[in-house]
Design a protein around this motif. Structure first.
Motif, PDB file in Angstrom:
ATOM      1  N   TYR A 196      19.129 -20.978   5.249  1.00 41.32           N
ATOM      2  CA  TYR A 196      17.376 -21.147   4.627  1.00 41.32           C
ATOM      3  C   TYR A 196      17.410 -21.720   2.991  1.00 41.32           C
TER       4      TYR A 196
ATOM      5  N   GLY B 103      17.668 -21.713   9.601  1.00 39.06           N
ATOM      6  CA  GLY B 103      17.840 -21.309  11.321  1.00 39.06           C
ATOM      7  C   GLY B 103      19.629 -20.742  10.730  1.00 39.06           C
TER       8      GLY B 103
ATOM      9  N   GLU C  19      19.668 -27.417  10.737  1.00 37.96           N
ATOM     10  CA  GLU C  19      18.170 -26.832  10.490  1.00 37.96           C
ATOM     11  C   GLU C  19      17.102 -27.880   9.744  1.00 37.96           C
TER      12      GLU C  19
ATOM     13  N   GLU D 101      14.335 -28.915  11.422  1.00 39.54           N
ATOM     14  CA  GLU D 101      12.743 -27.884  11.649  1.00 39.54           C
ATOM     15  C   GLU D 101      11.649 -28.897  11.474  1.00 39.54           C
TER      16      GLU D 101
END
Length: 144
Positions: free
Chosen positions: A22, A48, A63, A67
């Motif tokens: 993250y 993620g 990720e 996103e």
């Protein structure tokens, strides 16, 4: 020892280890975060779960792009934390091992690829209080 945030694991419950990566993504006086819509509408750090065989940095880049639609540069690992949660989208009780990085968003390639994700650029001071889990909040407070 990796700190735990959130509720303690239930003794009678089996948890599946679910590592993930993250990112805190500051740029100037703002920070890029995502808002995941749906049953649990909340603000989150982009990132993620890692796919099998995937390293944290590769997962982080993938990720964040999925996103947010952004590419990132210069990721720097800040630390990690654990939390024990039920993940309804996978019908899974998980021990999430969250690797936290700070990186610089560089290029927006397009909109988020993942459904129900919105991109938000928010003032640094507002981000920690908006994040949906206490581990993300702790890292954001320490860094921002």
């Amino acid at each position: 020892m990796i700190p735990r945030f959130g509720p303690a694991p239930l003794r009678a419950r089996r948890y599946t280890l679910r590592p993930g990566a993250y990112a805190l993504l500051p740029l100037g006086d703002r920070v890029l975060i995502t808002r995941q819509l749906g049953d649990e509408d909340e603000f989150q750090l982009p990132g993620g779960g890692m796919d099998p065989g995937e390293c944290p940095l590769r997962a982080l880049h993938r990720e964040v792009y999925e996103e947010t639609g952004y590419r990132i540069a210069a990721p720097r690992r800040l630390g990690a934390f654990r939390r024990f949660v039920y993940m309804p989208e996978y019908d899974l009780w998980a021990e999430k091992l969250c690797h936290i990085y700070m990186a610089r968003p560089t290029l927006r390639v397009g909109p988020p690829l993942e459904p129900l994700h919105e991109v938000h650029w928010l003032p640094r001071a507002e981000v920690p209080e908006l994040l949906g889990n206490s581990g993300d909040r702790a890292f954001a407070q320490a860094v921002l």
